[in-house]
Structures are given as structure tokens and as C-alpha cells.
Design an enzyme around this catalytic site. Structure first.
Site, PDB file in Angstrom:
ATOM      1  N   ASP A 103     -16.959  13.496 -15.812  1.00 16.94           N
ATOM      2  CA  ASP A 103     -16.775  12.706 -14.838  1.00 16.94           C
ATOM      3  C   ASP A 103     -15.580  11.944 -15.016  1.00 16.94           C
ATOM      4  O   ASP A 103     -16.203  10.423 -14.260  1.00 16.94           O
ATOM      5  CB  ASP A 103     -18.115  12.433 -13.621  1.00 16.94           C
ATOM      6  CG  ASP A 103     -18.623  12.548 -13.141  1.00 16.94           C
ATOM      7  OD1 ASP A 103     -17.427  12.252 -11.656  1.00 16.94           O
ATOM      8  OD2 ASP A 103     -19.707  11.354 -11.636  1.00 16.94           O
ATOM      9  N   VAL A 104     -14.604  12.469 -14.098  1.00 12.90           N
ATOM     10  CA  VAL A 104     -13.638  11.148 -14.479  1.00 12.90           C
ATOM     11  C   VAL A 104     -12.573  10.626 -13.210  1.00 12.90           C
ATOM     12  O   VAL A 104     -11.847   9.371 -12.935  1.00 12.90           O
ATOM     13  CB  VAL A 104     -12.531  12.064 -15.273  1.00 12.90           C
ATOM     14  CG1 VAL A 104     -12.946  11.887 -16.399  1.00 12.90           C
ATOM     15  CG2 VAL A 104     -11.925  12.680 -14.628  1.00 12.90           C
ATOM     16  N   LYS A 105     -13.124  11.614 -12.097  1.00 13.75           N
ATOM     17  CA  LYS A 105     -12.681  10.981 -10.359  1.00 13.75           C
ATOM     18  C   LYS A 105     -10.977  10.755 -10.681  1.00 13.75           C
ATOM     19  O   LYS A 105     -11.188   9.640  -9.900  1.00 13.75           O
ATOM     20  CB  LYS A 105     -13.557  10.051  -9.638  1.00 13.75           C
ATOM     21  CG  LYS A 105     -15.308  10.363  -9.426  1.00 13.75           C
ATOM     22  CD  LYS A 105     -15.725   9.658  -8.926  1.00 13.75           C
ATOM     23  CE  LYS A 105     -16.951   9.977  -8.501  1.00 13.75           C
ATOM     24  NZ  LYS A 105     -18.350  10.354  -9.976  1.00 13.75           N
ATOM     25  N   ARG A 106     -10.212  11.100 -11.658  1.00 17.97           N
ATOM     26  CA  ARG A 106      -9.086  10.736 -11.094  1.00 17.97           C
ATOM     27  C   ARG A 106      -8.514  11.908  -9.995  1.00 17.97           C
ATOM     28  O   ARG A 106      -9.149  12.461  -9.283  1.00 17.97           O
ATOM     29  CB  ARG A 106      -8.317  11.607 -12.184  1.00 17.97           C
ATOM     30  CG  ARG A 106      -8.940  10.881 -13.113  1.00 17.97           C
ATOM     31  CD  ARG A 106      -8.798   9.648 -13.770  1.00 17.97           C
ATOM     32  NE  ARG A 106      -8.891   8.992 -14.872  1.00 17.97           N
ATOM     33  CZ  ARG A 106      -9.488   7.826 -15.229  1.00 17.97           C
ATOM     34  NH1 ARG A 106     -10.706   7.768 -14.642  1.00 17.97           N
ATOM     35  NH2 ARG A 106      -9.877   7.771 -16.694  1.00 17.97           N
TER      36      ARG A 106
END
Length: 311
Positions: A103-106
Site C-alpha cells: 500500500d504505497v499509493k504511488r
């Protein structure tokens, strides 16, 4: 990788993912004291405590679940040492046969997005070698810079047989400030969902696309709409448990085959021992409390899906 995720969901009969999002105050005192005794009250001590906490939860739940979702911010707050704990968590989950959703939301433009994609899902060229860095199986991505922020991830996914989950309608209360804005009579999240379905059509697994979507459980009517817009898209559903959603809120996220969605719970599982419902386990047996919370969540979702098929 989407095929492997679905296989794991079928094997466990548990369409859930445990969010490994540890804050230091979730970690029982006995673990914190031991880590601080070894490393001091330092970032290294905090990161070690988080890692040991995660390991206990993974050991207690890995036979029940198909996947985990570590949220990188919870590790980044402890600097380099925290990122080392993030890496150790990913590697250990892989050893246990779990699918890892980073869950890095890049999401950025051009070479920046390509670097994010390489670092989390692909390989980076180092001299004569191509080396994996974090090596998650999926990553969450933000689509709001447009296709040139997403395409590098899709390219890497095709090369590595991995996947992404694109933010479509998030579970937080203020998500509607932008995501619900109308354009030609439709909310923005519908346009994003349509684009996710289009991206996904070019990269299909056996039954579902490698390009998934994030749609929050806190907006069940939106889930019903998005399921129709994205029939071949796997939906990652945050918002269960601590954010208020229950199994009955989730039935519209699934397809008639009982697949199509995987539901996340983070602190509702990893900090279960702090809840009155699981207080009997106590801090010494926090991992057993997490295991029971997983069992209860699976039972809740199964019951809701069973009731839905009868109606």
C-alpha cells in the site's frame, strides 16, 4: 499474480487481506521493552518492535488468509530502519506463501513513475544486473496525474506478471471533496472506474484483470455501481471493521461467482487485543486475538455472501 491471488482466496475461502499498518502504540509493551533494551529508544528500536509485532501476527494468521497489505507510511515514519522492517515483513510474508499488496499509493509522471514501479514491482538496473528492491506482488497507485503516471506501472506489471490497485473511490470521509465532483452528470470516480476497466482489458488474467481498483466499503452504493462498471476488475475494499463497514455492506462488491473483491481490515485485526471483544486474550497473546478477529471477519463476510445468494 492475479491468478495466484484468486487461487489463494479460493484455497482459504477467505476474501480478506490483513493490513499490516502498525503504529507503535499498537505494539504490546513487552515487545517494545525488549526492542528498546536492545536498540535503545531510537528509530531502530521502534522499527524492531514493529517487525517483531508483525511477525507474531503473520505467524498466527498466515494459514487463514490469502494476502497482506503493509502500508509503507507506517514504516517510513521510522526512517531507513523502518523501511528495513517493511522489507523484512514483505520477505517473511513471501516465505509464508502470502500475496503482498504494497500500500504505497504511488503515482507521478514519466521517469519518476517508472522508478516507483521498478522499485516496488520490477527490477532496477545496477551495472550488469537487474535487481529487485521491495518486490511486492501488487501496489496501490494514484491515478490523478493521468495515464502517463499509470502506464509505467502497467508496463512493469506485464513484464513481471504482477498487478496494481488503482484508487477509484477511497473510504475516508472527505474523499467526496474531489472524487464525487460531477462532470456531465457523472461523479469523477465513475470516469476513473471506466478508465481502470479500459486499462485492465489490455492485461487480463484467466478471469480478472491484473489492473484492480480500490473502492471503499464505507460507500456500499458506490460499490454496487463500480461492480457493474468494472466487471472484470478485482476490487480491493478498505474500510471494514474500525472504519465502520460490516459484511452486509460488502455483498455488492462481489460478482455472482463469489469472487471479484478482497476486503481489507487493518487495526481491527492487528490491534484486536485492545478491543473489548478480544480483551480476554490480553497483550501477551495479542497474536491470538488477531487470529480470532480474522476468523470472525471471515465468518461475517461468508454469512453475508450466503444470505445474498439466497435472496
Amino acid at each position: 499474480m492475479i491468478n495466484q491471488l484468486i487461487e489463494q482466496i479460493k484455497k482459504t475461502d477467505a476474501p480478506i487481506v490483513v493490513g499490516l499498518d502498525p503504529m507503535l502504540d499498537y505494539v504490546p509493551e513487552q515487545i517494545v521493552k525488549k526492542s528498546f533494551a536492545q536498540f535503545g529508544e531510537t528509530l531502530a528500536g521502534a522499527a524492531d518492535a514493529v517487525w517483531e509485532f508483525n511477525k507474531g501476527i503473520i505467524d498466527a494468521t498466515c494459514d487463514l488468509i490469502p494476502a497482506v497489505k503493509p502500508q509503507i507510511a507506517m514504516y517510513e515514519q521510522f526512517g531507513v530502519e523502518g523501511l528495513q522492517a517493511y522489507q523484512k515483513t514483505i520477505d517473511y510474508c513471501h516465505e509464508k506463501g502470502l500475496v503482498v499488496i504494497g500500500d504505497v499509493k504511488r503515482g507521478d509522471i514519466g521517469s519518476t513513475s517508472a522508478a516507483y514501479a521498478a522499485g516496488h514491482l520490477g527490477k532496477t538496473v545496477v551495472g550488469s544486473q537487474r535487481l529487485s528492491a521491495f518486490n511486492e506482488d501488487f501496489a496501490t497507485v494514484n491515478p490523478y496525474l493521468g495515464s502517463d503516471g499509470i502506464q509505467p506501472f502497467i508496463d512493469v506489471c506485464k513484464e513481471e506478471k504482477k498487478g496494481i490497485f488503482v484508487l477509484v473511490k477511497t473510504s475516508n470521509p472527505s474523499s467526496g471533496e474531489f472524487q464525487d465532483r460531477l462532470s456531465d452528470g457523472k461523479p469523477l470516480y465513475e470516469y476513473v472506474g471506466e478508465q481502470v476497466a479500459a486499462w485492465g482489458a489490455s492485461y487480463m488474467g484467466e478471469d480478472y484483470s491484473y489492473i484492480g481498483a480500490v473502492v471503499g466499503a464505507t460507500y456500499p452504493q458506490v460499490g454496487k455501481i463500480m461492480r457493474k462498471i468494472m466487471p472484470k476488475t478485482y476490487i480491493l475494499v478498505p474500510g471494514y471493521g474500525a472504519q465502520g463497514a460490516k459484511g452486509a455492506d460488502l455483498v455488492h462488491y462481489f460478482n455472482e461467482d463469489g469472487l471479484g473483491a478482497i476486503v481489507n481490515s487493518s487495526r481491527g485485526i492487528i490491534a484486536a487485543y485492545k478491543q473489548e471483544k478480544y480483551a480476554q486474550f490480553g497483550a501477551m497473546h495479542y497474536a491470538d486475538a488477531s487470529r480470532q478477529a480474522v476468523l470472525d471477519m471471515v465468518a461475517d463476510i461468508r454469512s453475508a455472501l450466503h444470505a445474498a445468494t439466497k435472496n
